[in-house]
Design a protein around this motif. Sequence first.
Motif, PDB file in Angstrom:
ATOM      1  N   LEU A   1      -6.537   6.157  -6.095  1.00 29.88           N
ATOM      2  CA  LEU A   1      -5.215   5.669  -5.928  1.00 29.88           C
ATOM      3  C   LEU A   1      -5.796   4.934  -3.977  1.00 29.88           C
ATOM      4  CD1 LEU A   1      -1.722   5.311  -5.799  1.00 29.88           C
ATOM      5  CD2 LEU A   1      -2.118   7.752  -3.948  1.00 29.88           C
ATOM      6  N   ALA A   2      -6.134   4.998  -3.579  1.00 27.70           N
ATOM      7  CA  ALA A   2      -6.544   4.461  -2.550  1.00 27.70           C
ATOM      8  C   ALA A   2      -7.263   3.093  -2.381  1.00 27.70           C
ATOM      9  CB  ALA A   2      -7.565   5.371  -1.083  1.00 27.70           C
ATOM     10  N   ALA A   3      -9.139   3.313  -3.520  1.00 31.23           N
ATOM     11  CA  ALA A   3      -9.051   2.179  -4.184  1.00 31.23           C
ATOM     12  C   ALA A   3      -8.702   0.881  -5.296  1.00 31.23           C
ATOM     13  CB  ALA A   3     -10.130   2.345  -4.568  1.00 31.23           C
ATOM     14  N   PHE A   4      -7.251   1.056  -5.354  1.00 30.19           N
ATOM     15  CA  PHE A   4      -6.497   0.703  -6.624  1.00 30.19           C
ATOM     16  C   PHE A   4      -6.263  -0.622  -5.776  1.00 30.19           C
ATOM     17  CE2 PHE A   4      -2.357  -0.601  -8.363  1.00 30.19           C
ATOM     18  CZ  PHE A   4      -3.088  -0.785  -9.978  1.00 30.19           C
ATOM     19  N   GLN A   5      -5.725  -1.951  -6.150  1.00 35.48           N
ATOM     20  CA  GLN A   5      -5.972  -3.106  -6.189  1.00 35.48           C
ATOM     21  C   GLN A   5      -4.884  -3.746  -5.620  1.00 35.48           C
ATOM     22  OE1 GLN A   5      -8.430  -4.526  -3.612  1.00 35.48           O
ATOM     23  NE2 GLN A   5      -9.505  -2.896  -3.574  1.00 35.48           N
ATOM     24  N   GLY A   6      -3.796  -3.065  -6.960  1.00 40.55           N
ATOM     25  CA  GLY A   6      -3.085  -4.097  -7.407  1.00 40.55           C
ATOM     26  C   GLY A   6      -2.896  -4.156  -8.697  1.00 40.55           C
ATOM     27  N   ALA A   7      -1.713  -4.355  -9.757  1.00 37.97           N
ATOM     28  CA  ALA A   7      -1.141  -5.105 -10.739  1.00 37.97           C
ATOM     29  C   ALA A   7      -1.767  -6.591 -10.633  1.00 37.97           C
ATOM     30  CB  ALA A   7      -0.015  -4.429 -11.301  1.00 37.97           C
ATOM     31  N   ASP A   8      -1.695  -7.146 -12.398  1.00 39.08           N
ATOM     32  CA  ASP A   8      -2.633  -8.072 -12.542  1.00 39.08           C
ATOM     33  C   ASP A   8      -1.524  -8.828 -12.147  1.00 39.08           C
ATOM     34  OD1 ASP A   8      -5.385  -7.342 -12.966  1.00 39.08           O
ATOM     35  OD2 ASP A   8      -5.018  -7.519 -15.077  1.00 39.08           O
ATOM     36  N   GLY A   9      -1.359 -10.085 -11.377  1.00 35.77           N
ATOM     37  CA  GLY A   9      -0.486 -11.507 -11.491  1.00 35.77           C
ATOM     38  C   GLY A   9       0.288 -11.057 -10.024  1.00 35.77           C
ATOM     39  N   GLU A  10       0.304  -9.433  -9.177  1.00 36.25           N
ATOM     40  CA  GLU A  10       1.134  -9.610  -8.200  1.00 36.25           C
ATOM     41  C   GLU A  10       0.726 -10.905  -7.220  1.00 36.25           C
ATOM     42  OE1 GLU A  10       2.983  -4.729  -7.018  1.00 36.25           O
ATOM     43  OE2 GLU A  10       0.481  -5.019  -6.692  1.00 36.25           O
ATOM     44  N   ASP A  11       1.737 -10.949  -6.287  1.00 37.55           N
ATOM     45  CA  ASP A  11       2.011 -11.311  -5.199  1.00 37.55           C
ATOM     46  C   ASP A  11       0.285 -10.475  -4.001  1.00 37.55           C
ATOM     47  OD1 ASP A  11       2.016 -12.428  -2.616  1.00 37.55           O
ATOM     48  OD2 ASP A  11       3.639 -12.322  -2.467  1.00 37.55           O
ATOM     49  N   PRO A  12      -0.567 -11.449  -4.187  1.00 33.23           N
ATOM     50  CA  PRO A  12      -1.290 -10.621  -3.343  1.00 33.23           C
ATOM     51  C   PRO A  12      -1.094 -10.191  -1.646  1.00 33.23           C
ATOM     52  CG  PRO A  12      -2.623 -12.929  -3.921  1.00 33.23           C
ATOM     53  CD  PRO A  12      -0.668 -12.418  -3.815  1.00 33.23           C
ATOM     54  N   ALA A  13      -0.089 -10.500  -1.013  1.00 27.90           N
ATOM     55  CA  ALA A  13       0.614 -10.328   0.500  1.00 27.90           C
ATOM     56  C   ALA A  13       1.189  -8.998   0.165  1.00 27.90           C
ATOM     57  CB  ALA A  13       1.313 -10.998   1.037  1.00 27.90           C
ATOM     58  N   LEU A  14       1.533  -8.946  -1.559  1.00 27.90           N
ATOM     59  CA  LEU A  14       2.660  -7.545  -1.192  1.00 27.90           C
ATOM     60  C   LEU A  14       0.867  -6.617  -2.262  1.00 27.90           C
ATOM     61  CD1 LEU A  14       5.855  -5.957  -2.119  1.00 27.90           C
ATOM     62  CD2 LEU A  14       4.821  -6.896  -4.782  1.00 27.90           C
ATOM     63  N   GLN A  15       0.233  -6.758  -2.668  1.00 25.48           N
ATOM     64  CA  GLN A  15      -1.024  -6.133  -3.034  1.00 25.48           C
ATOM     65  C   GLN A  15      -1.841  -5.859  -1.334  1.00 25.48           C
ATOM     66  OE1 GLN A  15      -3.431  -8.722  -5.324  1.00 25.48           O
ATOM     67  NE2 GLN A  15      -2.383  -7.979  -7.261  1.00 25.48           N
ATOM     68  N   ALA A  16      -1.539  -6.485  -0.866  1.00 27.59           N
ATOM     69  CA  ALA A  16      -2.232  -5.973   0.732  1.00 27.59           C
ATOM     70  C   ALA A  16      -1.298  -4.982   1.666  1.00 27.59           C
ATOM     71  CB  ALA A  16      -2.911  -6.864   1.747  1.00 27.59           C
ATOM     72  N   ARG A  17      -0.027  -5.227   1.288  1.00 27.20           N
ATOM     73  CA  ARG A  17       0.398  -4.027   2.074  1.00 27.20           C
ATOM     74  C   ARG A  17       0.335  -2.660   1.915  1.00 27.20           C
ATOM     75  NH1 ARG A  17       7.454  -5.111   0.724  1.00 27.20           N
ATOM     76  NH2 ARG A  17       5.986  -3.830  -0.915  1.00 27.20           N
ATOM     77  N   ASP A  18       0.653  -2.820   0.473  1.00 29.45           N
ATOM     78  CA  ASP A  18       0.984  -1.288  -0.224  1.00 29.45           C
ATOM     79  C   ASP A  18      -0.574  -0.835  -0.087  1.00 29.45           C
ATOM     80  OD1 ASP A  18       3.295  -2.381  -0.810  1.00 29.45           O
ATOM     81  OD2 ASP A  18       3.604  -2.464  -3.179  1.00 29.45           O
ATOM     82  N   GLN A  19      -2.005  -1.386   0.078  1.00 27.16           N
ATOM     83  CA  GLN A  19      -2.857  -0.290  -0.546  1.00 27.16           C
ATOM     84  C   GLN A  19      -2.843  -0.216   0.844  1.00 27.16           C
ATOM     85  OE1 GLN A  19      -6.582  -2.571  -1.112  1.00 27.16           O
ATOM     86  NE2 GLN A  19      -7.765  -1.256  -1.517  1.00 27.16           N
ATOM     87  N   CYS A  20      -2.640  -1.002   1.718  1.00 27.55           N
ATOM     88  CA  CYS A  20      -2.297  -0.359   3.713  1.00 27.55           C
ATOM     89  C   CYS A  20      -1.671   0.237   3.624  1.00 27.55           C
ATOM     90  CB  CYS A  20      -2.236  -1.670   4.843  1.00 27.55           C
ATOM     91  SG  CYS A  20      -2.527  -1.125   6.423  1.00 27.55           S
ATOM     92  N   ILE A  21      -0.369   0.594   3.463  1.00 25.35           N
ATOM     93  CA  ILE A  21       0.180   1.615   3.079  1.00 25.35           C
ATOM     94  C   ILE A  21      -0.302   3.077   3.041  1.00 25.35           C
ATOM     95  CG2 ILE A  21       2.025   2.699   2.320  1.00 25.35           C
ATOM     96  CD1 ILE A  21       3.620  -0.140   2.796  1.00 25.35           C
ATOM     97  N   THR A  22      -1.292   2.812   1.624  1.00 26.07           N
ATOM     98  CA  THR A  22      -1.705   3.721   0.818  1.00 26.07           C
ATOM     99  C   THR A  22      -2.595   4.611   2.014  1.00 26.07           C
ATOM    100  OG1 THR A  22      -0.916   3.184  -0.848  1.00 26.07           O
ATOM    101  CG2 THR A  22      -2.796   4.888  -1.384  1.00 26.07           C
TER     102      THR A  22
END
Length: 335
Positions: free
Chosen positions: A139-160
Amino acid sequence: MAGQDTPTSFAEAALSAPPPDNDPLVERYLEHVRVEKRLAQRTVELYALDLAKLQANCRQADVALTAVQNLHMRRWVAQMHGGGRSGRGIALILSGWRGFYTWLGREGLVASNPVQDLRAPKAAKPLPKALSVDEAVQLAAFQGADGEDPALQARDQCITELLYGCGLRIGELTGLDVVASSQARGWIDLQAAEAHVLGKGAKRRSVPVGGKALVALQTWLAARSVWARDNAALFISQRGTRLTPQHIRVRLKQRSLQAGLATPVHPHMLRHSFASHVLQSSGDLRAVQELLGHANITTTQVYTRLDFQHLAKVYDAAHPRATVAGLKPAAKNKT
């Protein structure tokens, strides 16, 4: 055919069968609840079953219904509990017996109610849910869904990373500000690699921030400037407002499913995972207590049970004498 009845059919058969030879007092009481209290027929039938069990216990103990003492009741409760009956089931039976002896007391047939102060055993408190180490890393290593806003991906990964890497409560996470100030409930010192948070009871504590979480935080801070609108909060929405706990719960659940985990993850599950995994590696309960901000170590001791489950699974998988062909390992979660 004999032996093929389900538990439901047994219950139905018991309710439809002719009543046993009841004690006259039981018959009078059942008539009382049926006629005077006007209880539903189904309720009366259940009372009859409970009182049939009481009479069976009395016959086995060679004691009259009106001579039953508290010590008899305690013994019977222990027998039901030892036989696997749930605390809720025992509580329902005791409720029926208590009503019967209350009525006997009003009739002047017993001096005291032997069930009055008796309580059913409490159900075992369920263990907090925690991910395995592999699941947490996945879960922590998951980068985010394809096509997702990079800022959103970065935020959610930091939260995790912060939830799992620091064991923060959801309120502590949402209370973090970008920089330290007299008004800030919490902040992260990048240089010292420490998170300063305001926990339960308005108690402040400092928690180490691991290398992976620091990298995720720096990535998020760089992306955050795209959304920032003079908000001091570390974690903000695309509108520039501080994230709410509910927003994070929804995002984390979605993220865990996208990452391929079978179980939807909630923020406190990552806190439990943090505690369990640190304890597995270190065995230092006091350190885990400090990291979690528990005022009392008994609150932290639940994780020793989680740790035992982990050790038991390792043993079952690795030890050549752990299992016998055709037999499953004994359950390890009742210690």
